[in-house]
Design a protein around this motif. Structure first.
Motif, mmCIF file in Angstrom:
data_model
loop_
_atom_site.group_PDB
_atom_site.id
_atom_site.type_symbol
_atom_site.label_atom_id
_atom_site.label_comp_id
_atom_site.label_asym_id
_atom_site.label_seq_id
_atom_site.Cartn_x
_atom_site.Cartn_y
_atom_site.Cartn_z
ATOM 1 N N SER A 5 0.826 -1.208 0.000
ATOM 2 C CA SER A 5 0.000 0.000 0.000
ATOM 3 C C SER A 5 0.858 1.254 0.000
ATOM 4 C CB SER A 5 -0.932 -0.010 1.218
ATOM 5 O OG SER A 5 -1.832 -1.073 1.141
ATOM 6 N N ARG A 8 1.990 1.811 -3.478
ATOM 7 C CA ARG A 8 0.945 2.348 -4.339
ATOM 8 C C ARG A 8 0.784 3.850 -4.125
ATOM 9 N NH1 ARG A 8 -2.313 -2.129 -3.130
ATOM 10 N NH2 ARG A 8 -3.511 -0.866 -1.694
ATOM 11 N N GLY A 9 0.824 4.264 -2.852
ATOM 12 C CA GLY A 9 0.703 5.683 -2.567
ATOM 13 C C GLY A 9 1.842 6.476 -3.177
ATOM 14 N N GLU A 94 -4.077 7.103 1.149
ATOM 15 C CA GLU A 94 -4.397 5.689 1.340
ATOM 16 C C GLU A 94 -4.272 5.343 2.815
ATOM 17 O OE1 GLU A 94 -2.516 2.877 -1.128
ATOM 18 O OE2 GLU A 94 -3.026 3.885 -2.998
ATOM 19 N N SER A 97 -0.809 4.068 3.818
ATOM 20 C CA SER A 97 0.213 5.093 3.608
ATOM 21 C C SER A 97 0.084 6.183 4.665
ATOM 22 C CB SER A 97 0.078 5.702 2.208
ATOM 23 O OG SER A 97 0.353 4.746 1.217
#
Length: 227
Positions: A5, A8-9, A94, A97
């Motif tokens: 995650s 991804r952030g 997120e 994050s």
């Protein structure tokens, strides 16, 4: 899950600013931020919010604004800066994050409400962008026997923070004078680790597990106590 995650952030943030698309060089970290943080404390000596200011490095500013329409003085349109602020806060938002910020008391992490007062400023003379925002806590947080800990860091070390300026860590609010802060720098990396990080490409997924085990401990910690 935490690492995926976070990656991804980071990917969303760098995509929003076109940093990676512009061909950033290899080596971790890839962004440098001169940071400031103010911890808001209410009349009952509870933490209510964390205000932050992130001043990005010159290279990031040049890449992030590449291709954007500028005025004769190098200024950017207000609507462009507003859009940048929205994109960045969405990318940082997120749940795991968590805006690269953690507030904990007695080992339990507090939840944030929606951020407020987000804005991006551009200095055409220094080619540096600044992101300012406030993270309100979902509920005011009473301090434990050991106070509270505010950690600001990127566990993948894609972003490197520095709190070196005078007054970079402070308290705000009606009981600010009754409380104290102590700032703890992250440990220094050894030369071998720095060399290994320098060979990692501009991709959070490229960080090997053995290096991630080290970089996730590079925490800038602010300890808050209210006697």
């Amino acid at each position: 899950m935490e690492r995926t995650s976070t990656r991804r952030g980071l990917a969303a943030l760098t995509a929003a600013t076109a940093l990676l698309a512009a061909g950033a060089a290899s080596a971790h970290p890839h962004m440098w931020i001169d940071a400031r943080a103010a911890i808001e404390v209410d009349a009952d000596k509870r933490i209510t919010a964390v205000r932050q200011v992130w001043l990005f490095d010159e290279m990031f500013g040049a890449y992030a604004t590449q291709g954007m329409k500028k005025g004769r003085d190098g200024s950017l349109r207000p609507d462009a800066l507003e859009g940048m602020a929205r994109d960045w806060m969405t990318a940082l938002g997120e749940p795991i994050s968590h805006y690269f910020t953690r507030v904990t008391v007695d080992g339990k992490m507090a939840a944030f409400a929606a951020p407020r007062d987000a804005r991006v400023d551009w200095n055409p003379k220094t080619t540096r962008l600044t992101l300012s925002f406030t993270l309100p806590l979902a509920q005011p947080l009473a301090l434990g026997a050991d106070g509270a800990q505010v950690d600001i860091y990127d566990p993948t070390y894609f972003v490197a923070y520095a709190f070196d300026a005078k007054g970079a860590v402070s308290l705000a609010g009606p009981q600010a004078a009754a409380c104290t802060t102590a700032y703890r720098k992250p440990k220094e990396l050894d030369w071998k680790t720095m060399q290994q990080l320098a060979e990692i490409p501009a991709d959070p997924d490229a960080l090997p597990d053995e290096l991630f085990a080290i970089t996730k401990g590079l925490t800038h910690r602010i300890e808050v106590r209210c006697p």
